[in-house]
Design an enzyme around this catalytic site. Structure first.
Site, PDB file in Angstrom:
ATOM      1  CB  SER A  36      -5.197  -2.035   0.460  1.00 56.51           C
ATOM      2  OG  SER A  36      -4.445  -2.473   1.592  1.00 56.51           O
ATOM      3  CB  SER A 105       1.232  -3.138   0.223  1.00 48.76           C
ATOM      4  OG  SER A 105       0.713  -3.427   1.480  1.00 48.76           O
ATOM      5  CG  PHE A 106      -4.264  -4.686  -2.093  1.00 50.73           C
ATOM      6  CD1 PHE A 106      -5.213  -5.682  -1.982  1.00 50.73           C
ATOM      7  CD2 PHE A 106      -4.360  -3.779  -3.149  1.00 50.73           C
ATOM      8  CE1 PHE A 106      -6.243  -5.787  -2.922  1.00 50.73           C
ATOM      9  CE2 PHE A 106      -5.383  -3.874  -4.085  1.00 50.73           C
ATOM     10  CZ  PHE A 106      -6.326  -4.889  -3.964  1.00 50.73           C
ATOM     11  CG  ASP A 226       6.696  -2.612   5.990  1.00 53.96           C
ATOM     12  OD1 ASP A 226       5.739  -2.228   6.685  1.00 53.96           O
ATOM     13  OD2 ASP A 226       6.600  -2.884   4.776  1.00 53.96           O
ATOM     14  CG  HIS A 254       4.212  -0.416   3.849  1.00 57.46           C
ATOM     15  ND1 HIS A 254       4.530  -1.737   3.603  1.00 57.46           N
ATOM     16  CD2 HIS A 254       3.003  -0.214   3.231  1.00 57.46           C
ATOM     17  CE1 HIS A 254       3.569  -2.308   2.889  1.00 57.46           C
ATOM     18  NE2 HIS A 254       2.640  -1.404   2.649  1.00 57.46           N
TER      19      HIS A 254
END
Length: 280
Positions: A36, A105-106, A226, A254
């Site tokens: 995102s 992630s998202f 991260d 990340h």
């Protein structure tokens, strides 16, 4: 005529939404669900892994609603329900009964929620730097979700993403800043995760008991360093999902798929093409 912008693939109508996606390779389908970040597209997120993964399978990477070059319906309320509905629409539009899911992630939170709601439509699950359990808002995620368009702000966001700062050049920051100010991009992004932002972490989290009920073989990947999504999220997912394995990369932020590109490809390719198919 070939589109000059590599971020634009083909368009399908998914759940009533004109959806931009990339669809390459042949074989078992795997759907890559992006993160995102501001100005993100499926291509920007997955460009370094789509060629490798598509050698032995069909790779599908959509721009989820609200992101990239997918239509932004007027009045839509962005949230886990609308994103799961859109992902369902993508699979239906492509007539895919079951897929492997790779969520970043998202996109990990979305993949997790989809697997919980539609377990029969997921074969195997890969979660990378994943959201989906509750954790305390980090400075990195505050910078990402609170992004206001400028080249210095984009540089700051990208510095949070990467462990190796040499990956973040001024040219790349300029490129991603330009992507973030395309018509409609920032307006949609700013509406998704307004302050206070801790509530959106909680809203993207699936209940522990639902995660524990997941029976899919699951591969969990995370960068030890991260600063956007803390390693503790993947440790928790590994505890909750019985049939899961966790790989942690040192000297990695990340951007696992970029900073550990070959290891990512080797692990994911091997996980999705196991010699013992009786596990599926």
């Amino acid at each position: 005529m070939t589109n000059a912008n590599p971020e634009v693939g083909r368009t399908v109508r998914a759940g009533g939404i004109e959806t931009n996606l990339h669809d390459i390779g042949e074989g078992k389908p795997v759907v890559l669900v992006h993160g995102s970040g501001p100005g993100v597209t499926a291509w920007a997120n997955w460009r370094t892994v789509m060629p490798g993964l598509s050698r032995r399978r069909r790779v599908i990477a959509p721009d989820m609603v609200g992101f990239g070059f997918t239509q932004r319906p007027q009045g839509i309320r962005y949230g886990i329900d609308s994103w799961v509905e859109h992902l369902t629409g993508v699979l239906d539009a492509l007539e895919l009964d079951q897929v492997d899911l790779v969520g970043n992630s998202f996109g990990g939170a979305l993949s997790l929620a989809f697997a919980i709601r539609f377990p029969q439509r997921v074969r195997r699950l890969v979660l990378m730097g994943s959201v989906g359990v509750k954790f305390e808002l980090t400075d990195g995620l505050e910078a990402v979700w609170g992004y206001e368009p400028s080249v210095p702000n984009m540089r700051k966001v990208m510095d949070f993403f990467a462990y190796d700062r040499s990956l973040v050049s001024d040219e790349l920051a300029e490129l991603r800043y330009s992507a973030s100010i395309r018509p409609g991009f920032q307006e949609a992004f700013a509406s998704m995760f307004p302050a206070p932002r801790q509530r959106w972490i909680d809203a993207l989290a699936s209940p522990d008991q639902d995660i524990q009920a997941i029976r899919h073989q699951t591969l969990i990947l995370h960068g030890r360093d991260d600063r956007v999504i803390p390693l503790e999220t993947s440790l928790r997912l590994n505890q909750l999902i019985e049939s899961s394995q966790l790989h942690v990369f040192g000297k990695c932020g990340h951007w696992v798929q970029i900073e550990q590109n070959q290891s990512f490809l080797r692990l994911v390719d091997g996980f999705l093409t196991p010699e013992d198919r009786s596990q599926d």
